[in-house]
Design a protein around this motif. Structure first.
Motif, mmCIF file in Angstrom:
data_model
loop_
_atom_site.group_PDB
_atom_site.id
_atom_site.type_symbol
_atom_site.label_atom_id
_atom_site.label_comp_id
_atom_site.label_asym_id
_atom_site.label_seq_id
_atom_site.Cartn_x
_atom_site.Cartn_y
_atom_site.Cartn_z
ATOM 1 N N LEU A 63 4.609 0.986 1.390
ATOM 2 C CA LEU A 63 3.451 1.422 2.182
ATOM 3 C C LEU A 63 2.136 1.311 1.441
ATOM 4 O O LEU A 63 1.066 1.371 2.043
ATOM 5 C CB LEU A 63 3.611 2.895 2.580
ATOM 6 N N PHE A 110 12.883 5.334 8.345
ATOM 7 C CA PHE A 110 13.985 5.708 7.456
ATOM 8 C C PHE A 110 14.409 4.555 6.543
ATOM 9 O O PHE A 110 15.032 4.782 5.501
ATOM 10 C CB PHE A 110 15.210 6.140 8.270
ATOM 11 N N ASP A 111 14.123 3.324 6.970
ATOM 12 C CA ASP A 111 14.603 2.145 6.249
ATOM 13 C C ASP A 111 13.606 1.606 5.242
ATOM 14 O O ASP A 111 13.872 0.597 4.588
ATOM 15 C CB ASP A 111 14.924 1.028 7.264
ATOM 16 N N ILE A 112 12.460 2.242 5.125
ATOM 17 C CA ILE A 112 11.363 1.681 4.337
ATOM 18 C C ILE A 112 11.174 2.464 3.039
ATOM 19 O O ILE A 112 10.819 3.650 3.059
ATOM 20 C CB ILE A 112 10.038 1.713 5.140
ATOM 21 N N ALA A 113 11.380 1.803 1.910
ATOM 22 C CA ALA A 113 11.094 2.445 0.629
ATOM 23 C C ALA A 113 9.597 2.758 0.576
ATOM 24 O O ALA A 113 8.762 1.919 0.922
ATOM 25 C CB ALA A 113 11.485 1.534 -0.526
ATOM 26 N N PRO A 114 9.238 3.982 0.149
ATOM 27 C CA PRO A 114 7.828 4.407 0.172
ATOM 28 C C PRO A 114 6.871 3.427 -0.511
ATOM 29 O O PRO A 114 5.746 3.231 -0.039
ATOM 30 C CB PRO A 114 7.869 5.750 -0.570
ATOM 31 N N ALA A 115 7.290 2.798 -1.589
ATOM 32 C CA ALA A 115 6.402 1.887 -2.317
ATOM 33 C C ALA A 115 5.846 0.777 -1.428
ATOM 34 O O ALA A 115 4.748 0.271 -1.666
ATOM 35 C CB ALA A 115 7.131 1.278 -3.511
#
Lengths: 328, 328
Positions: free
Chosen positions: B315, B308-313
């Protein structure tokens, strides 16, 4: 403490944003801004003012996030960089080819003026983009496929309406089931434009129009229909009003990938939207991302943003603790 | 410059991580750590060392991100907080009820030691959680439904294997199609446990076992089968080996919501996974999130994290510019 929202532009999308705000207890609609005469714009929410767009700067302090609800062809390329001087804002700019340029302009203005400007929120670009990114990052040895529909394409409907002899028209984009099944099978097929989508048109012709010629004109129209199998139905106005008044849409993002030392396993990720109302869904995405824009502004994380830059937790009114407990 | 990965624990999941690293050009497997005798662990990648877990601290400098591939019952509750003292790390802890406690422990150790520790990556928790969050944030007037399968449940297979008279067993969890269709229709049905999933069991019995009694014992087993419609097939060992060797899984997250001033429109979001190999897909998610862990550590954004805390970019190996151009 609520997040105070301003709406710029009150068409289908603006009205959708107004409806979505009603569903979010931490949000409040403060004002609608319009290029029309304010007294001619009737909104749904009681006791919320409608102002002329000319007056918007007088209301800067009242608005936490401005949601731009204009079109991507003419409105947003001008409005988003302009109003990012004064407001944290969000738009649904959806001309894919021009996103890099639009982003660069909005980003620059935001940085100069310490604002947050999120562009291209909605479902494509938006939720579909997110699914393309997540799937590709997880399964790099794979291929993604986007299918649209079944749903109304405004651009294609307009193209038909511009033909002489046409009174009204509605065009549905329909994904072809055999193509979807081929992707789902794990074959990673190469699909042509014609193999992926069908175009179905419902047309009200002027009296005395040459229907055979009209049908031919539609089916051979370059860019819009020539590369597709197209079905044309001529209907009367009553049927149009009764059966084709809605604005449904949706579609699929599929990603078919391989894992294993010798790529021996197929893995399929499929995301689907089935929307009774395209503008109301886009509006709902805008409102969720408006919450993120507000929070980023509170944290002084200024600049241009897209859905790719936003940690999912920023979209939810729940705390990190609640999210981990109930949704993880 | 590659991201240097260490794997802790080399079972199905560890091997899946090894395979996934091979698909990511910016990643490099530096070492595998095991509780077994290192010389007994044969890995797939040439020239990568296998060390005893006892030696792991000697290799701290070689590893950017440690991927923990142990089980959620006994390994991860101990290992993740312990090794977060020394490594940026990620796990796939999947005991939903204990996530808040596990998070709190990992978060504390990470903050004290300036490390990034991401827990509960995979598909549920993981990608399914993300889809629950996104959908609920976008359509707050709605209800979400998670279905699992068709796929092998290790826990249920083990429960059958523990019965006297059972030589081997495999249990498939199967979502019930009529329940899926009811959700897709927009009705927002209340569904019981029995209405959502079916349990199908393939059992190799010991010679002379009382099959009727065994079937009854399985079907009435509390927690595991009593609340479900359960199908039991007795098969021979050869059939088991030939037809049930794989570890497929998958499932659905659906969210059925309403929009419009009077909630007059149905909107359906559906996310589906169809996985030939459950551990290899989980491993692929872990590797993508390991990239995010590395980047967060570079930015000194220390602490416990979830998807939930990770901006998709974070990855993707692509730059922001590339992502906006090609995937938005």
């Amino acid at each position: 403490m609520t997040i105070k929202i301003g709406i710029l532009g009150y068409g289908n999308l603006g009205r959708g944003v107004e409806c979505a705000i009603q569903q979010n207890a931490d949000m409040e609609l403060k004002a609608v801004f319009t290029r029309r005469k304010p007294e001619q714009v009737k909104i749904l929410t009681a006791d919320v003012p409608v102002y002329s767009l000319d007056e918007i700067l007088a209301h800067q302090e009242e608005i936490d996030v401005l949601i731009l609800c204009g079109g991507s062809a003419k409105d947003l390329p001008e409005q988003t960089p302009e109003y990012a001087k004064w407001f944290n804002l969000i738009d649904s700019f959806d001309t894919h080819a021009n996103i890099p340029e639009h982003f660069a302009r909005v980003d620059e203005v935001c940085r100069q003026n310490q604002k947050v400007g999120l562009i291209s929120a909605g479902w494509d670009p938006g939720m579909f983009s997110l699914n393309r990114l997540y799937a590709k990052a997880i399964l790099p040895e794979g291929q993604d496929y986007t299918f649209w529909g079944k749903g109304v394409s405004q651009g294609h409907s307009d193209a038909i309406r511009r033909l002489e002899g046409v009174k009204d028209a509605k065009q549905y984009t329909i994904p072809i089931e055999t193509a979807l099944e081929a992707v789902r099978s794990g074959q990673q097929p190469q699909l042509t434009t014609r193999e992926k989508h069908l175009r179905e048109c419902f047309v009200v012709a002027e009296e005395g129009a040459d229907l055979a010629k009209l049908e031919e004109d539609i089916k051979t129209m370059p860019n819009y229909f020539a590369d597709y199998d197209t079905i044309v139905h001529f209907i009367d106005e009553e049927t149009m009003a009764k059966e084709h008044a809605g604005i449904p849409h949706g579609g699929f993002v599929l990603h078919s990938g391989k894992t294993g030392w010798n790529k021996e396993h197929n893995q399929l990720i499929e995301y689907q939207l089935k929307l009774d109302s395209n503008p109301e869904f886009t509006a709902s995405v805008l409102v969720a991302y408006a919450r993120a824009v507000y929070r980023l502004a509170q944290e002084k994380q200024y600049g241009g943003k897209t859905v790719f830059d936003i940690a999912p937790a920023y979209l939810s009114p729940m705390t990190g603790e609640e999210l981990r407990k109930h949704l993880l």
